[in-house]
Every structure is written in structure tokens, then in C-alpha cells.
Design a protein around this motif. Structure first.
Motif, PDB file in Angstrom:
ATOM      1  N   LEU A 188     -50.205  41.244   4.556  1.00 24.22           N
ATOM      2  CA  LEU A 188     -51.014  41.454   3.360  1.00 24.22           C
ATOM      3  C   LEU A 188     -50.679  42.804   2.721  1.00 24.22           C
ATOM      4  O   LEU A 188     -49.971  43.619   3.301  1.00 24.22           O
ATOM      5  CB  LEU A 188     -52.497  41.383   3.728  1.00 24.22           C
ATOM      6  CG  LEU A 188     -52.921  40.078   4.435  1.00 24.22           C
ATOM      7  CD1 LEU A 188     -54.379  40.150   4.853  1.00 24.22           C
ATOM      8  CD2 LEU A 188     -52.681  38.879   3.537  1.00 24.22           C
ATOM      9  N   ARG A 189     -51.197  43.025   1.507  1.00 22.27           N
ATOM     10  CA  ARG A 189     -50.938  44.260   0.782  1.00 22.27           C
ATOM     11  C   ARG A 189     -52.227  45.058   0.613  1.00 22.27           C
ATOM     12  O   ARG A 189     -53.304  44.467   0.495  1.00 22.27           O
ATOM     13  CB  ARG A 189     -50.343  43.959  -0.599  1.00 22.27           C
ATOM     14  CG  ARG A 189     -49.019  43.226  -0.566  1.00 22.27           C
ATOM     15  CD  ARG A 189     -48.457  43.081  -1.971  1.00 22.27           C
ATOM     16  NE  ARG A 189     -49.365  42.350  -2.842  1.00 22.27           N
ATOM     17  CZ  ARG A 189     -49.397  41.033  -2.958  1.00 22.27           C
ATOM     18  NH1 ARG A 189     -48.562  40.291  -2.243  1.00 22.27           N
ATOM     19  NH2 ARG A 189     -50.250  40.453  -3.774  1.00 22.27           N
ATOM     20  N   PRO A 190     -52.137  46.391   0.591  1.00 23.64           N
ATOM     21  CA  PRO A 190     -53.340  47.192   0.361  1.00 23.64           C
ATOM     22  C   PRO A 190     -54.067  46.737  -0.896  1.00 23.64           C
ATOM     23  O   PRO A 190     -53.451  46.503  -1.940  1.00 23.64           O
ATOM     24  CB  PRO A 190     -52.782  48.612   0.206  1.00 23.64           C
ATOM     25  CG  PRO A 190     -51.509  48.604   0.981  1.00 23.64           C
ATOM     26  CD  PRO A 190     -50.931  47.232   0.787  1.00 23.64           C
ATOM     27  N   GLY A 191     -55.381  46.596  -0.774  1.00 25.58           N
ATOM     28  CA  GLY A 191     -56.182  46.136  -1.897  1.00 25.58           C
ATOM     29  C   GLY A 191     -56.441  44.651  -1.900  1.00 25.58           C
ATOM     30  O   GLY A 191     -57.322  44.176  -2.636  1.00 25.58           O
ATOM     31  N   ARG A 209     -60.041  46.829   7.249  1.00 25.74           N
ATOM     32  CA  ARG A 209     -60.282  47.980   6.370  1.00 25.74           C
ATOM     33  C   ARG A 209     -59.307  49.119   6.653  1.00 25.74           C
ATOM     34  O   ARG A 209     -58.846  49.805   5.741  1.00 25.74           O
ATOM     35  CB  ARG A 209     -61.718  48.460   6.542  1.00 25.74           C
ATOM     36  CG  ARG A 209     -62.743  47.563   5.856  1.00 25.74           C
ATOM     37  CD  ARG A 209     -64.150  48.023   6.124  1.00 25.74           C
ATOM     38  NE  ARG A 209     -65.119  47.299   5.311  1.00 25.74           N
ATOM     39  CZ  ARG A 209     -66.415  47.223   5.577  1.00 25.74           C
ATOM     40  NH1 ARG A 209     -66.900  47.819   6.656  1.00 25.74           N
ATOM     41  NH2 ARG A 209     -67.229  46.573   4.778  1.00 25.74           N
ATOM     42  N   THR A 210     -58.991  49.319   7.911  1.00 26.77           N
ATOM     43  CA  THR A 210     -58.034  50.360   8.271  1.00 26.77           C
ATOM     44  C   THR A 210     -56.666  50.083   7.653  1.00 26.77           C
ATOM     45  O   THR A 210     -55.921  51.014   7.340  1.00 26.77           O
ATOM     46  CB  THR A 210     -57.910  50.465   9.801  1.00 26.77           C
ATOM     47  OG1 THR A 210     -59.187  50.776  10.361  1.00 26.77           O
ATOM     48  CG2 THR A 210     -56.923  51.544  10.212  1.00 26.77           C
ATOM     49  N   ALA A 211     -56.349  48.803   7.465  1.00 18.34           N
ATOM     50  CA  ALA A 211     -55.089  48.418   6.831  1.00 18.34           C
ATOM     51  C   ALA A 211     -55.148  48.518   5.313  1.00 18.34           C
ATOM     52  O   ALA A 211     -54.176  48.156   4.634  1.00 18.34           O
ATOM     53  CB  ALA A 211     -54.716  46.998   7.245  1.00 18.34           C
ATOM     54  N   GLY A 212     -56.267  48.991   4.770  1.00 20.07           N
ATOM     55  CA  GLY A 212     -56.384  49.153   3.333  1.00 20.07           C
ATOM     56  C   GLY A 212     -56.814  47.911   2.586  1.00 20.07           C
ATOM     57  O   GLY A 212     -56.673  47.834   1.359  1.00 20.07           O
ATOM     58  N   LEU A 213     -57.358  46.938   3.297  1.00 24.48           N
ATOM     59  CA  LEU A 213     -57.779  45.688   2.679  1.00 24.48           C
ATOM     60  C   LEU A 213     -59.260  45.724   2.334  1.00 24.48           C
ATOM     61  O   LEU A 213     -60.035  46.460   2.933  1.00 24.48           O
ATOM     62  CB  LEU A 213     -57.485  44.516   3.625  1.00 24.48           C
ATOM     63  CG  LEU A 213     -56.023  44.410   4.052  1.00 24.48           C
ATOM     64  CD1 LEU A 213     -55.870  43.380   5.156  1.00 24.48           C
ATOM     65  CD2 LEU A 213     -55.138  44.044   2.874  1.00 24.48           C
ATOM     66  N   ARG A 214     -59.655  44.914   1.369  1.00 20.28           N
ATOM     67  CA  ARG A 214     -61.045  44.830   0.944  1.00 20.28           C
ATOM     68  C   ARG A 214     -61.676  43.605   1.604  1.00 20.28           C
ATOM     69  O   ARG A 214     -61.173  42.488   1.457  1.00 20.28           O
ATOM     70  CB  ARG A 214     -61.134  44.722  -0.572  1.00 20.28           C
ATOM     71  CG  ARG A 214     -60.587  45.947  -1.290  1.00 20.28           C
ATOM     72  CD  ARG A 214     -60.549  45.762  -2.782  1.00 20.28           C
ATOM     73  NE  ARG A 214     -61.877  45.480  -3.307  1.00 20.28           N
ATOM     74  CZ  ARG A 214     -62.098  45.061  -4.556  1.00 20.28           C
ATOM     75  NH1 ARG A 214     -61.093  44.843  -5.367  1.00 20.28           N
ATOM     76  NH2 ARG A 214     -63.334  44.851  -4.967  1.00 20.28           N
ATOM     77  N   VAL A 215     -62.762  43.815   2.321  1.00 22.17           N
ATOM     78  CA  VAL A 215     -63.438  42.747   3.045  1.00 22.17           C
ATOM     79  C   VAL A 215     -64.617  42.246   2.230  1.00 22.17           C
ATOM     80  O   VAL A 215     -65.436  43.045   1.757  1.00 22.17           O
ATOM     81  CB  VAL A 215     -63.914  43.243   4.421  1.00 22.17           C
ATOM     82  CG1 VAL A 215     -64.727  42.169   5.135  1.00 22.17           C
ATOM     83  CG2 VAL A 215     -62.719  43.666   5.275  1.00 22.17           C
ATOM     84  N   VAL A 216     -64.697  40.931   2.061  1.00 18.01           N
ATOM     85  CA  VAL A 216     -65.842  40.322   1.387  1.00 18.01           C
ATOM     86  C   VAL A 216     -66.509  39.359   2.356  1.00 18.01           C
ATOM     87  O   VAL A 216     -65.836  38.657   3.118  1.00 18.01           O
ATOM     88  CB  VAL A 216     -65.432  39.586   0.096  1.00 18.01           C
ATOM     89  CG1 VAL A 216     -64.901  40.565  -0.932  1.00 18.01           C
ATOM     90  CG2 VAL A 216     -64.399  38.506   0.378  1.00 18.01           C
TER      91      VAL A 216
END
Length: 460
Positions: A188-191, A209-216
Motif C-alpha cells: 500500500l501507499r502512504p495515505g 497507522r505506523t505505515a502511514g495509512l489511514r484507518v477507517v
């Protein structure tokens, strides 16, 4: 009087994530990494609403969520204060532990731990001795040892009905949370947005989240993940369909089909966490998502629940493109699963000790679950969860009731895990996730009457 700190908050009004959820998430992160410290005084909900240019409803909802999770507390006539642990101990990633209580007489009834005392010691020592005779490696095996991958493939076929075909590749991992983090960074990509079951596994949330991803958050009910409630613009979906964590339900067959069909239509990657899928006691398990749709599903498993976290290993089954990305990430960063635990599993499987342990494990935990459910139900306590795994759920009506049950349990020598902390957004489920594997059976028998007294109809 404590000084009110400047809050590190930036709200994105274009995001589909509710403002209250964004606010709670950012305050939680600030408390976890030390930007907010225990004892810091927070502004009032009215003052913060004015500062951020939002309605007081937004700030009140965020504070209510953080209060339910235990991050903040109100002091009468003084204000609201941060109550988090010191930096380096992220509460969302932290499981309540006996060492936190400062007491030696506490019975650990939190979920997530294996029946480690059931491991046959002679077999355990034999496996480690055999593993120690292996010639030291010259180069790391980024994909995992071939003999370990073969042993896991046989395990998945025999115990989970999953045949590794030409369209899938099996890798060794350092465990489920580590595998989620690798997927977050390599695939995946940040964001990118990732939907996670709500309530759900917070260590996976932390890894994403540590990988820069947004969790919904993605809503669940008694039949698992509500597929129609998943936002269309997510890049991936994380779920535990065989035994939803922490509520303990099983995703229905219809929803499994609907999930993989929607994933194919909208280009989602589905991450299937099968953390304790081997532990089912009533009926045969439903087909794995990886068996239904190997082209869009990444299947994760671990030895932590069936053996012990000591080994620090698990596995990942995924399409070749995903595996190639993970291996490239491992080569670039120099990370990968340690071989020692893999060698031990190989030796346990080779001599038949792994299969014998799984049979003992199922029998023991099935009997413990029967003891738990019958004792609680007889005492008028409601119990949720399928006949599987190593925990059940005791629901209560409110966050206040949950806090009181956890508090009074600790006073009586029971370490309990509340449901509120397992949410990303505002908590909707309250109660305790009751584990029955970590303690001895005698401790369990002595603890259940106390729990009936605390949670039964006459409590309070």
C-alpha cells in the motif's frame, strides 16, 4: 494548576472520516508518543471547539471516546486531564498485563494468550535440540525456510482446508502484526485508506497507522463484517472472518461471497487474519476467504495462539504480485522472519508432536469454554461468541458499567479486558472480552463465581 498544552491537531474537512474520530485519533496518537503527557490539562470542549472552528458536539464526542478508552479523566471542578502511560507504551497496542497491577495474586482473564502450559515439555525440548543441530546459515532466507513453508502448507491443508495452488505463494512472517505492517509498507501507499473491523484488533490498527495509512472503522454485527458499510474508496480491508476479534462471531457464507465479489469489483485487497482458525469446537469451519478468492485475499496465520509467542513466527499466503512486493521490501530493509522459531515448528511437525498438541489443545479449550459458558449463563450472565477460539464476550450496557466491572474485577483479583479500547471511532460495544487459556483450569474455576457475582443480575 497544570498548564494547558498546545494541542497538535489538524482536522481534514474533506475527509470521509468524521471530525470527532479524527480528533480522538490525533489526541490518542499525541498521548501515545509523548507530545501529550500524563497530567497534562486539556482545554474544555467549548474552548477546543472554538479553537478548531467546529461544533461542541465534535469535541464532546471525541472526549467521550477517549474517556471510555481510559486516555483522559475528568476531575471535579478542575477540568480534564491526560491519564495515559509514559511514551513508548501505546495504549492501543497494549494488552492489560499482570505486571501493570503490581500484584502477584491476579488471575489473567484477558484474551489473546495461548494455553502454553499444555505444550508437552519433552516434545518442546526435543524440537529445540533438533533445531540446534542445523548448520548455521550464511545468507538469510527472506521468504522463510523451505522446510518451514512446506510444514505450514501441510498444516493449512489438514487443519484449515486451504490448498496452496499455483496462483498463491506462502511466506514465513514474524507474526500477524508484523505481516500487517509489511503489507502496509510494501503493497500500500502512504495515505491509502484501510477499513478495519469495528471493534477490532488494535495492534493491526497500530501497524497500519505506523505505515502511514489511514484507518477507517467498518461495522460488524453477529454475522461479522457488514460488507455494504465498507467505504468504496478504501484500498484494503482487514478482517477476522473465522472468529471476529474481539466479539467472537463468524462471518456468514453470504457475506464472505459478497466481500470477495466487491473486492474484485473495486480493486480492494482483503487481509484475512485467521489468528485462531484452528480452534473450532462445534461445526466444520466455513471456507477461508483465501480459498474463495486467492486473487484478492492475503491470508495470515500465526503460531502464537496454537503454540506460544516465544517462537515469533507466522505465515502469509498471497497472490504472487503481493509476495513479490513483500520480498522486495525485505531485501531493501534487511528484515525478515527469524529462522529459529521456524526450525522448531518444523521439528514439531516432523515428529507428529504438532498434530498431537492441536488435538489436546482443542479438547482442553473446548472443555474450558463449556465450563465458562455454563457457569456464567447459570448465574444469569449473558455471553456472546461462537463455539470457537479462546475467549468469549460478556456484554454490559454502558462505558460506565464496563469501567466498573474492570475496576471491581481487579479489586477481586481478576484482570479483565474492556471492549471500549478495541474501537477506532466512538465505542459502541461495552463489556469484557474474557480469555480462558492463559490461566490454569483451577484458577478459572475459582474466578468464575466471582465474575458471576460482579456481572450477574444482582451486581451493583
Amino acid at each position: 494548576m497544570a498548564e494547558t498544552p498546545v494541542l497538535p491537531v489538524t482536522l481534514d474537512r474533506e475527509s470521509p472520516e468524521p471530525l470527532a474520530v479524527q480528533l480522538a485519533e490525533q489526541l490518542r496518537a499525541a498521548a501515545g508518543d509523548g507530545r501529550l503527557r500524563s497530567g497534562d490539562r486539556l482545554p474544555s470542549t467549548r474552548a477546543l471547539a472554538g479553537e478548531l472552528g467546529v461544533s461542541r458536539t465534535v469535541t464532546a464526542a471525541a472526549y467521550e471516546q477517549l474517556h471510555a478508552e481510559g486516555w483522559i479523566a475528568g476531575r471535579h471542578g478542575s477540568g480534564t486531564y491526560v491519564t495515559t502511560s509514559p511514551p513508548g507504551m501505546l495504549r492501543a497496542d497494549r494488552k492489560p498485563a499482570r505486571r501493570d497491577t503490581g500484584r502477584d495474586d491476579v488471575v489473567d482473564l484477558t484474551p489473546g494468550s495461548p494455553w502454553a502450559e499444555g505444550i508437552e515439555q519433552a516434545a518442546w525440548r526435543r524440537a529445540w535440540r533438533a533445531a540446534s543441530h542445523v548448520t548455521p546459515m550464511v545468507r538469510p532466507q527472506r521468504a522463510g525456510l523451505p522446510e518451514y513453508r512446506a510444514a505450514v502448507a501441510e498444516h493449512l491443508l489438514r487443519h484449515r482446508g486451504l490448498r496452496i495452488g499455483d496462483s498463491e505463494v506462502l511466506l514465513a512472517t514474524s507474526g500477524t502484526s508484523s505481516a500487517v505492517a509489511e503489507l502496509g509498507r510494501a503493497v500500500l501507499r502512504p495515505g491509502d485508506m484501510v477499513a478495519v473491523e469495528e471493534p477490532g484488533y488494535q495492534r493491526a490498527v497500530g501497524a497500519l497507522r505506523t505505515a502511514g495509512l489511514r484507518v477507517v472503522p467498518a461495522t460488524v454485527d453477529a454475522d461479522g463484517l457488514l460488507v455494504e458499510a465498507i467505504p468504496a474508496n478504501v484500498r484494503a480491508v482487514y478482517c477476522s472472518p473465522a472468529h471476529q476479534y474481539p466479539l467472537g462471531g463468524r462471518m456468514s457464507a453470504a457475506r464472505r461471497v459478497a466481500l470477495v465479489e466487491r473486492a474484485r469489483e473495486q480493486g480492494w485487497l482483503v487481509v484475512e487474519d485467521d489468528y485462531d482458525g484452528e480452534l473450532r469446537y462445534d461445526v466444520a469451519p466455513l471456507p477461508l476467504l483465501a480459498g474463495l478468492a486467492p486473487d484478492v485475499v492475503v491470508h495470515l496465520g500465526t503460531t502464537s495462539k496454537i503454540l506460544t509467542p516465544t517462537l515469533g513466527i507466522g505465515w502469509l499466503v498471497a497472490p504472487p504480485s503481493v509476495v513479490a512486493a513483500v520480498l522486495a521490501h525485505r531485501d531493501a530493509t534487511g528484515i525478515g522472519p527469524a529462522p529459529a522459531g521456524q526450525l522448531v515448528v518444523v521439528e514439531l511437525a516432523r515428529g507428529g508432536d504438532l498434530g498431537r498438541h492441536l488435538r489436546r489443545l482443542r479438547r482442553e479449550l473446548s472443555e474450558r469454554r463449556t465450563l465458562v459458558v455454563e457457569t456464567l449463563v447459570r448465574g444469569g450472565v449473558r455471553v456472546l461468541g461462537d463455539d470457537a477460539g479462546a475467549h468469549v464476550v460478556v456484554p454490559v450496557a454502558s462505558a460506565e458499567d464496563e469501567r466498573e466491572l474492570v475496576r471491581s474485577g481487579l479489586e477481586r483479583g481478576l484482570l479483565l479486558d474492556g471492549l471500549a479500547r478495541h474501537h477506532v471511532g466512538r465505542a459502541r460495544w461495552f463489556g469484557v472480552a474474557l480469555g480462558y487459556a492463559a490461566c490454569s483450569r483451577d484458577q478459572l474455576k475459582r474466578s468464575l463465581p466471582v465474575l458471576v457475582e460482579l456481572a450477574g443480575p444482582g451486581a451493583g
